[in-house]
Design a protein around this motif. Structure first.
Motif, PDB file in Angstrom:
ATOM      1  N   VAL A 172       1.054  -1.257   0.032  1.00  0.00           N
ATOM      2  CA  VAL A 172      -0.094  -0.064  -0.058  1.00  0.00           C
ATOM      3  C   VAL A 172       0.661   1.246  -0.044  1.00  0.00           C
ATOM      4  CG1 VAL A 172      -2.259  -1.054   0.853  1.00  0.00           C
ATOM      5  CG2 VAL A 172      -0.167  -0.289   2.442  1.00  0.00           C
ATOM      6  N   LYS A 192      -0.096  -4.283   2.877  1.00  0.00           N
ATOM      7  CA  LYS A 192      -1.510  -4.070   3.704  1.00  0.00           C
ATOM      8  C   LYS A 192      -1.721  -4.947   5.010  1.00  0.00           C
ATOM      9  CE  LYS A 192      -6.117  -5.288   2.175  1.00  0.00           C
ATOM     10  NZ  LYS A 192      -6.860  -4.036   2.677  1.00  0.00           N
ATOM     11  N   ALA A 194      -1.404   4.064  -1.406  1.00  0.00           N
ATOM     12  CA  ALA A 194      -2.778   3.404  -1.633  1.00  0.00           C
ATOM     13  C   ALA A 194      -3.030   3.460  -3.270  1.00  0.00           C
ATOM     14  CB  ALA A 194      -3.777   4.396  -0.930  1.00  0.00           C
ATOM     15  N   ASN A 203      -7.913   8.609   1.061  1.00  0.00           N
ATOM     16  CA  ASN A 203      -7.542   7.293   1.160  1.00  0.00           C
ATOM     17  C   ASN A 203      -6.983   7.239   2.389  1.00  0.00           C
ATOM     18  OD1 ASN A 203      -9.101   5.215  -0.849  1.00  0.00           O
ATOM     19  ND2 ASN A 203      -8.379   7.055  -1.899  1.00  0.00           N
ATOM     20  N   ILE A 204      -6.525   7.884   3.256  1.00  0.00           N
ATOM     21  CA  ILE A 204      -5.733   7.807   4.171  1.00  0.00           C
ATOM     22  C   ILE A 204      -6.216   8.421   5.591  1.00  0.00           C
ATOM     23  CG2 ILE A 204      -3.627   7.714   3.289  1.00  0.00           C
ATOM     24  CD1 ILE A 204      -3.115  10.619   4.130  1.00  0.00           C
ATOM     25  N   GLN A 207      -7.507   3.328   3.690  1.00  0.00           N
ATOM     26  CA  GLN A 207      -6.656   2.111   3.588  1.00  0.00           C
ATOM     27  C   GLN A 207      -5.302   2.261   4.383  1.00  0.00           C
ATOM     28  OE1 GLN A 207      -5.595   0.975  -0.336  1.00  0.00           O
ATOM     29  NE2 GLN A 207      -6.961   2.504  -1.103  1.00  0.00           N
ATOM     30  N   ILE A 208      -4.949   3.444   4.726  1.00  0.00           N
ATOM     31  CA  ILE A 208      -3.933   3.405   5.687  1.00  0.00           C
ATOM     32  C   ILE A 208      -4.193   4.646   6.677  1.00  0.00           C
ATOM     33  CG2 ILE A 208      -1.485   4.348   5.686  1.00  0.00           C
ATOM     34  CD1 ILE A 208      -1.616   3.695   2.571  1.00  0.00           C
ATOM     35  N   THR A 244      -3.813  -0.491   7.188  1.00  0.00           N
ATOM     36  CA  THR A 244      -2.274  -0.443   7.338  1.00  0.00           C
ATOM     37  C   THR A 244      -1.927   0.640   8.428  1.00  0.00           C
ATOM     38  OG1 THR A 244      -1.980  -1.201   4.995  1.00  0.00           O
ATOM     39  CG2 THR A 244      -0.208  -0.358   6.145  1.00  0.00           C
TER      40      THR A 244
END
Lengths: 247, 368, 311
Positions: free
Chosen positions: A5, A30, A65, A79-80, A156-157, A188
């Motif tokens: 990722v 991930k 990501a 996405n974070i 995602q992170i 993550t």
């Protein structure tokens, strides 16, 4: 390759003559808990800013990501999740107002926010405090709430910048339980800390010295390599040689 | 004593290293003077002057001809009496009028002096001032011409009257106004911020836990700003004289003396504010809202106080800059001495003492 | 004589709504290196501020060097050094200017007590012309310590001097404190880092405004009432989860790569059998041993006891 990722290749950031981040390369998988250690001024914050899409690198490649840090900063930010010790929540808003605000920032629908917010408040055991100002909560709760808000939109992170500074030992461990739990669901975790025992909780650790990645491995392997009993010693051996110390 | 000196030096370091604030401090008066100065100086040409010649003698005719031959005025002699003039003023069809009283020439020839009345529309104070200046210039020139051959020098005494704005707010008023405004801003806002900054930074904690007397902290904070404000005052004065050709009629020493008094009053208010606030933002906001706006409104240089309802006039009396403004005008523009302004100075002094004693009394020797 | 005395000190904020310090009593002997150990919000800073005469306690009596913290505040201010929790120097003044300013403030000169700060100041001297705001965390701290020491105080109060500072600088800082202690200065220091507690001669564990224990680090640890076990497995989080499901276990907390466990009953536990049970549950690379507790173990234990004691 899809399970990586974060991918950094020769990532570099210069400020004039000063090379804050000097050709660093690493991958984060991930669901991994990735510890990012370094003395003050080693370049941790600068590297983390680039990965969060807050600052452009001078050279090198990096994707977060799946998005490019040069061209797709906005997609990265969506996405974070991010949480730091200094700024996390609005002290003069209530628990629920904070959740609603951050949910709204990430574009969740009102119905979705309400549903998740109820679940979160219950999970944290904050039902009594849901309408209270965040200011009135003990620090430990604030930090737990801040973390929950940071992963509220299922990023995602999640980037955690010294999330447990000054927190009492029990809450600190409860906090790490939450990190483990998040990681187990596939989020993550990219975390910096000054507590060396927390470094042991990470799957893998990077130690930055003078802008470079000086070591990257599991805590067990690092201890074996440096013949150290604890991560504290590993860190000390690595960071002692640091030449620069500017924030 | 050495402690205090070192402390004051430290304050100067802070000031000189904060280039942005320094720029604002000295840039502000320059910008204001340039802005006011050039926005307010406008040429007057071909303006209609209503003339009522009740004297109808040689001298009045000569003067009217002189006015007609200048490029400034178009003379309108249709009005017959004073009432018609005021009606024309109300309608706005007349902006200025010159009235020669009965027996003007006779008085001039026998007693050597005679009055004329100049009426102007005070709602346009700029124009009014300019008209008065031009007319006075014409009258003076006439005096000199006619007196040149004769033994007795003639004196024509222009009686000015401004309708609607008797005070005649205008170009010259803004210099004292800018002075009041800038000194107020620098002293009150910057001093309060300077003290509160120490609280925000946490250095106040260390200062308190030292043998240094807390009251000296206030003194040390005030001294650099007093010095800077006087420098600022000098700058405004120099600009007024050399850029805007303002003539300083009174004593420069007296000007500096009253300005120092006013600065100390403002500093005391700044220190008072710093005692009740804990953040630079609040301090700045308080000095802006609490001091700047009243200064703008109630000093009398933007809005004439005479036209305000009594309640506002009462409030104005509590604003230090109102008194300072009066003093500066009296000394700088009218050339009056101490005996004319001691009452206003006493008011300022009283205000200073009150503010200072509140500031000193409320200074906290502990946190919270 | 005791350098510092706190006698039933209570301090509240917001008109009594927030209880910061709750009936705290402790003594620090002259020349001692004393640590206040506790997380943020435990009341450490309030105690420091009461002792440095910056705050008035609601109840109780506090004294430094035999001087009353309320009545004799002027005398105390002359004789103590204080380094607040935040970096509290002038960022726009240089290193040398800051030091000179604080020396003069206390009516002394840098030269007069140079021997005291020499070792520390020499480390930042190369940067003496640099503005304090441009220093790194570690160097700021050294400068702040120099400024707090420049008037040769009898008692030194350091509020969380190592917070936000990296591990290397923290080690150096504690070395400096040891040297200062040898020169006879009483040092009261607070820290949220439990591992720093062992570097003090005596410590007070503090939580929610209350002192949970005051003693030497060795005695605090020795007072741990039960046996402590350390367990390790390949997947720590899974291990934690299954240990939590075990009813015979009283507490289990992650400590680095191990999980520290205490049992409800004090009967001797068969380590081998336990290891086998865990292996049977699917844990890999299981390792079990008895260990001696750390300050952090004691702290957690005391916190739990306190929580359990509450209704």
């Amino acid at each position: 390759m899809n399970d990586k990722v974060i991918i950094c290749e020769e990532l570099t950031k210069r400020f004039g003559d000063f090379i804050a981040v000097n050709h660093i390369s690493f991958d984060v998988r991930k669901g991994e808990i990735f510890g990012f250690l370094g003395a003050n001024g080693a370049g941790k914050t600068t590297a983390m800013r680039i990965l969060c899409g807050l600052s452009f690198p001078t050279s090198g490649k990096a994707t977060v990501a799946g998005f490019d840090v040069y061209k797709q900063q906005e997609s990265i930010k969506k996405n974070i999740g991010y949480m730091s010790q200094k700024f996390s929540l609005y002290e003069n808003l209530t628990v629920v107002e904070n959740i609603e605000f951050f949910g709204g920032v990430y574009g969740l629908s009102s119905a979705e926010i309400r549903r998740r917010s109820d679940r979160l408040v219950n999970k944290l055991g904050l039902t009594q405090e849901a309408r209270k100002l965040v200011r009135s909560l003990p620090l430990g709760w604030k930090q737990k709430l801040a973390f929950s808000v940071a992963i509220f939109h299922d990023p995602q992170i999640v980037f955690l910048d010294e999330p447990t500074g000054g927190v009492d030992p029990i809450t600190r461990r409860q906090f790490w339980d939450m990190i483990y739990e998040a990681a187990a669901t596939g989020i993550t975790v990219f975390v910096t800390t000054h507590y060396m025992d927390e470094a042991e909780y990470c799957n893998r650790i990077t130690v930055m010295v003078d802008g470079k990645v000086e070591a990257l491995d599991t805590p067990g392997n690092l201890k074996a390599r440096y013949q150290a009993a604890s991560m504290d010693e590993v860190f000390y051996q690595l960071a002692r040689g640091a030449k620069r110390s500017a924030d | 004593m050495k402690q205090l000196l070192v402390f004051i030096r430290k304050e100067f370091y802070h000031v000189f290293r904060d280039k942005r604030t320094l720029l604002i401090m000295f840039g502000l008066p320059v910008v204001q003077i340039v802005l006011f100065g050039f926005a307010l100086t406008s040429e007057v040409k071909n303006i209609t002057l209503t003339v009522i010649d009740q004297a109808r003698d040689v001298n009045s005719a000569q003067i009217i001809n002189k006015i007609k031959s200048s490029s400034y005025f178009i003379v309108d002699e249709s009005a017959l009496n004073y009432d018609e003039v005021t009606i024309a003023f109300k309608k706005g069809s007349a902006k200025c009028a010159l009235i020669f009283p009965n027996g003007f020439g006779n008085d001039l020839q026998h007693t050597g002096e005679a009055p004329v009345q100049i009426i102007t529309d005070g709602s346009d104070p700029n124009m009014a001032k300019t008209v008065v200046n031009y007319l006075t210039a014409i009258l003076t020139a006439y005096q000199q011409e006619t007196s040149a051959g004769g033994q007795l020098p003639y004196r024509i005494i222009p009686e000015q009257r401004m309708l609607y704005n008797e005070e005649g707010n205008g170009s010259l008023n803004f210099i004292p106004g800018v002075m009041a405004l800038v000194l107020m801003l620098v002293c009150t806002a910057l001093t309060s911020v300077a003290v509160v900054r120490e609280k925000e930074l946490g250095t106040m904690e260390i200062l308190l836990v030292s043998p240094f007397k807390p009251l000296l902290v206030l003194l040390a904070k005030a001294v650099p700003y007093l010095a800077l404000s006087l420098a600022n005052f000098t700058l405004i004065l120099v600009m007024a004289v050399f850029v805007l050709d303002v003539e300083i009629k009174g004593s420069i020493l007296l000007l500096f003396l009253v300005s120092t008094l006013f600065i100390i009053a403002c500093l005391s208010i700044g220190l008072m504010i710093s005692n009740v606030t804990n953040s630079q933002q609040t301090a700045l906001l308080l000095s802006m809202m609490g001091m700047m706006i009243p200064t703008l409104i109630f000093t009398g240089f933007m809005f004439p106080l005479e036209n305000m309802p009594w309640i506002f006039r009462m409030i104005a009396n509590a604003v230090p800059s109102r008194w300072y403004f009066l003093i500066i005008k009296a000394v700088m523009l009218k050339g009056l001495g101490f005996s004319y302004i001691w009452k206003e100075m006493a008011v300022l002094l009283g205000m200073t003492l009150v503010a200072l004693s509140i500031a000193l009394k409320n200074f906290k020797i502990r946190l919270s | 004589m005791n350098a510092v005395v706190l006698d039933h000190i209570t301090k509240t904020y917001d008109a009594g709504k927030v209880l910061a310090v709750d009936d705290v009593s402790l003594q620090v002997a002259a020349g001692e290196l004393f640590g206040l150990i506790g997380p943020d919000g435990a009341g450490k800073t309030s105690i420091f501020r009461i002792l440095t005469t910056l705050l008035l306690p609601d109840k109780g009596h506090a004294a430094v060097n035999g001087l009353d913290c309320v009545k004799d505040y002027k005398a105390i201010r002359r004789s103590v050094g204080y380094m607040p929790g935040r970096f509290s120097l002038y960022q726009d003044l240089t290193v040398a200017e800051n030091l000179h300013f604080f020396a003069t403030l206390f009516g002394t000169t840098i030269e007069a007590n140079y021997s005291l700060i020499k070792d520390i100041y020499e480390q930042i001297k190369p940067f003496s012309g640099r503005r304090a705001g441009k220093l790194s965390g570690g160097m700021k701290q050294k400068l702040a310590l120099c400024c707090a020491l420049v008037h040769k105080p009898e008692v030194l109060f350091l509020d969380e001097p190592t917070t936000g500072v990296d591990a290397v600088s923290r080690k150096e800082f504690w070395e400096m404190l040891k040297t200062l202690k040898q020169q006879g200065i009483t040092i009261v220091v607070s820290t949220p880092y439990m591992d720093e507690a062992v570097l003090c001669e005596r410590i007070a564990l503090i939580q929610d405004g209350r002192i949970m224990s005051v003693d030497t680090p060795a005695k605090v640890v020795a007072a741990f009432p039960v046996k402590l076990y350390a367990v390790k497995a390949a997947d720590i989080y899974r291990l934690l989860t299954s240990l939590r499901g075990d009813n015979s276990i009283s507490s289990c907390y992650a400590f680095g790569e191990y999980v520290h466990v205490t049992f409800r009953d004090e009967a001797a536990h068969d380590l081998q059998a336990w290891q086998q049970t865990l292996a049977a549950q699917g844990h890999e690379q299981v390792e079990v041993k008895i260990i001696s507790p750390s300050i952090e173990d004691s702290f957690i234990r005391l916190m739990q006891e306190k929580q359990n004691a509450q209704p």
